[in-house]
Design a protein around this motif. Structure first.
Motif, PDB file in Angstrom:
ATOM      1  N   CYS A   4      29.761  96.018  80.203  1.00  0.00           N
ATOM      2  CA  CYS A   4      28.997  96.446  79.041  1.00  0.00           C
ATOM      3  C   CYS A   4      29.578  97.729  78.475  1.00  0.00           C
ATOM      4  O   CYS A   4      30.118  98.552  79.212  1.00  0.00           O
ATOM      5  CB  CYS A   4      27.525  96.629  79.397  1.00  0.00           C
ATOM      6  N   LEU A   5      29.448  97.866  77.147  1.00  0.00           N
ATOM      7  CA  LEU A   5      29.905  99.090  76.502  1.00  0.00           C
ATOM      8  C   LEU A   5      28.856 100.182  76.640  1.00  0.00           C
ATOM      9  O   LEU A   5      29.149 101.297  77.027  1.00  0.00           O
ATOM     10  CB  LEU A   5      30.210  98.815  75.024  1.00  0.00           C
ATOM     11  N   HIS A   6      27.632  99.841  76.291  1.00  0.00           N
ATOM     12  CA  HIS A   6      26.488 100.745  76.436  1.00  0.00           C
ATOM     13  C   HIS A   6      25.526 100.077  77.411  1.00  0.00           C
ATOM     14  O   HIS A   6      24.844  99.116  77.062  1.00  0.00           O
ATOM     15  CB  HIS A   6      25.803 100.971  75.090  1.00  0.00           C
ATOM     16  N   CYS A   7      25.467 100.582  78.607  1.00  0.00           N
ATOM     17  CA  CYS A   7      24.728  99.900  79.669  1.00  0.00           C
ATOM     18  C   CYS A   7      23.231 100.217  79.684  1.00  0.00           C
ATOM     19  O   CYS A   7      22.462  99.501  80.312  1.00  0.00           O
ATOM     20  CB  CYS A   7      25.341 100.229  81.029  1.00  0.00           C
ATOM     21  N   GLY A   8      22.802 101.252  79.007  1.00  0.00           N
ATOM     22  CA  GLY A   8      21.377 101.610  78.983  1.00  0.00           C
ATOM     23  C   GLY A   8      20.492 100.484  78.467  1.00  0.00           C
ATOM     24  O   GLY A   8      19.509 100.104  79.127  1.00  0.00           O
ATOM     25  N   PRO A   9      20.798  99.896  77.286  1.00  0.00           N
ATOM     26  CA  PRO A   9      19.977  98.782  76.800  1.00  0.00           C
ATOM     27  C   PRO A   9      20.004  97.576  77.739  1.00  0.00           C
ATOM     28  O   PRO A   9      18.989  96.895  77.923  1.00  0.00           O
ATOM     29  CB  PRO A   9      20.602  98.436  75.451  1.00  0.00           C
ATOM     30  N   PHE A  54      18.132  95.824  73.186  1.00  0.00           N
ATOM     31  CA  PHE A  54      19.309  95.127  73.700  1.00  0.00           C
ATOM     32  C   PHE A  54      20.061  94.417  72.573  1.00  0.00           C
ATOM     33  O   PHE A  54      21.291  94.345  72.584  1.00  0.00           O
ATOM     34  CB  PHE A  54      18.900  94.140  74.787  1.00  0.00           C
ATOM     35  N   ALA A  55      19.339  93.896  71.577  1.00  0.00           N
ATOM     36  CA  ALA A  55      20.002  93.257  70.434  1.00  0.00           C
ATOM     37  C   ALA A  55      20.816  94.272  69.639  1.00  0.00           C
ATOM     38  O   ALA A  55      21.894  93.954  69.132  1.00  0.00           O
ATOM     39  CB  ALA A  55      18.969  92.584  69.541  1.00  0.00           C
ATOM     40  N   GLN A 105      27.862  91.973  71.860  1.00  0.00           N
ATOM     41  CA  GLN A 105      27.934  90.749  71.045  1.00  0.00           C
ATOM     42  C   GLN A 105      28.672  89.601  71.726  1.00  0.00           C
ATOM     43  O   GLN A 105      29.252  88.753  71.058  1.00  0.00           O
ATOM     44  CB  GLN A 105      28.575  91.048  69.679  1.00  0.00           C
ATOM     45  N   THR A 106      28.625  89.536  73.054  1.00  0.00           N
ATOM     46  CA  THR A 106      29.166  88.364  73.726  1.00  0.00           C
ATOM     47  C   THR A 106      28.126  87.253  73.647  1.00  0.00           C
ATOM     48  O   THR A 106      26.948  87.488  73.349  1.00  0.00           O
ATOM     49  CB  THR A 106      29.497  88.666  75.200  1.00  0.00           C
ATOM     50  N   SER A 107      28.557  86.052  73.928  1.00  0.00           N
ATOM     51  CA  SER A 107      27.634  84.918  73.837  1.00  0.00           C
ATOM     52  C   SER A 107      26.524  85.016  74.887  1.00  0.00           C
ATOM     53  O   SER A 107      25.378  84.633  74.623  1.00  0.00           O
ATOM     54  CB  SER A 107      28.382  83.597  73.970  1.00  0.00           C
ATOM     55  N   LEU A 108      26.844  85.529  76.067  1.00  0.00           N
ATOM     56  CA  LEU A 108      25.812  85.702  77.099  1.00  0.00           C
ATOM     57  C   LEU A 108      24.765  86.716  76.676  1.00  0.00           C
ATOM     58  O   LEU A 108      23.568  86.528  76.887  1.00  0.00           O
ATOM     59  CB  LEU A 108      26.448  86.119  78.423  1.00  0.00           C
ATOM     60  N   GLU A 109      25.215  87.818  76.088  1.00  0.00           N
ATOM     61  CA  GLU A 109      24.279  88.845  75.651  1.00  0.00           C
ATOM     62  C   GLU A 109      23.406  88.339  74.512  1.00  0.00           C
ATOM     63  O   GLU A 109      22.192  88.575  74.492  1.00  0.00           O
ATOM     64  CB  GLU A 109      25.029  90.113  75.235  1.00  0.00           C
TER      65      GLU A 109
END
Length: 187
Positions: free
Chosen positions: A58-63, A120-121, A126-130
């Motif tokens: 993840c780029l920003h792991c907080g969300p 989180f959105a 923006q991966t398909s899993l996310e």
């Protein structure tokens, strides 16, 4: 010492018929439609949690971590609440305000899931899993809000009614009076 007579058993113990039925749907705490919605809540929050767990970086792991916490909490506690309300186990727990607990939990999870899904959105890679996890998060949010709406429609808001399901504390008259010395003499 004295042995237990039938006089004491009939006035001091409650004789309830034992039911072999484990699932009590519909019951005073959960009807069939809300039971199905709670099952859907459990499934959607579980899928959202699993999809979020599969995200490898993840780029920003907080969300991501906030969404993980909310989806896992929603899954586990909704499953626990569903098991308690749909079985005879809720009668063994020392809680007598199940509607208030169910209402408060449902409102809190709906708001937390909505907030976690929005955060989180906005802050994912923006991966398909996310994106899939966010979609299931919003679906679970919708299920919690539908559950909240049906609860209010069918039972109203329990906080406004006061103590709506207090334990029955009215003294019941004895069907047979006991004598102080234990004899069967009639006055």
């Amino acid at each position: 010492m004295a042995t237990t007579d039938t006089v004491y058993n009939t006035t001091t113990t409650v004789q309830e018929p034992k039911s072999r039925k484990w699932i009590l749907v519909p019951s005073e705490n959960l009807d069939k439609i809300r039971f199905i919605i709670k099952v859907i809540e459990v499934l959607l929050s579980f899928v959202a949690f699993v999809m979020e767990e599969v995200v490898s970086n993840c780029l920003h792991c907080g969300p991501l971590y906030f969404f993980e916490f909310v989806s896992c909490t929603a899954f586990l506690f909704t499953l626990l609440l569903l098991i308690l309300l749909a079985t005879v186990l809720h009668q063994r727990v020392g809680i007598n305000c199940w509607p208030t607990l169910d209402f408060g939990y449902t409102v809190a999870m709906a708001v937390l899931f909505l907030l976690a899904s929005i955060v989180f959105a906005a802050g994912n890679g923006q991966t398909s899993l996310e994106r899939g996890a966010v979609a299931f998060g919003f679906l679970a949010t919708g299920a919690f809000f539908v559950d909240f709406g049906l609860f209010v429609k069918n039972q109203g808001i329990p906080c406004r009614k006061g103590n709506n399901q207090q334990a029955d504390r009215t003294p019941r008259p004895e069907s047979e009076k006991l004598n102080s010395n234990g004899t069967d003499s009639v006055n």
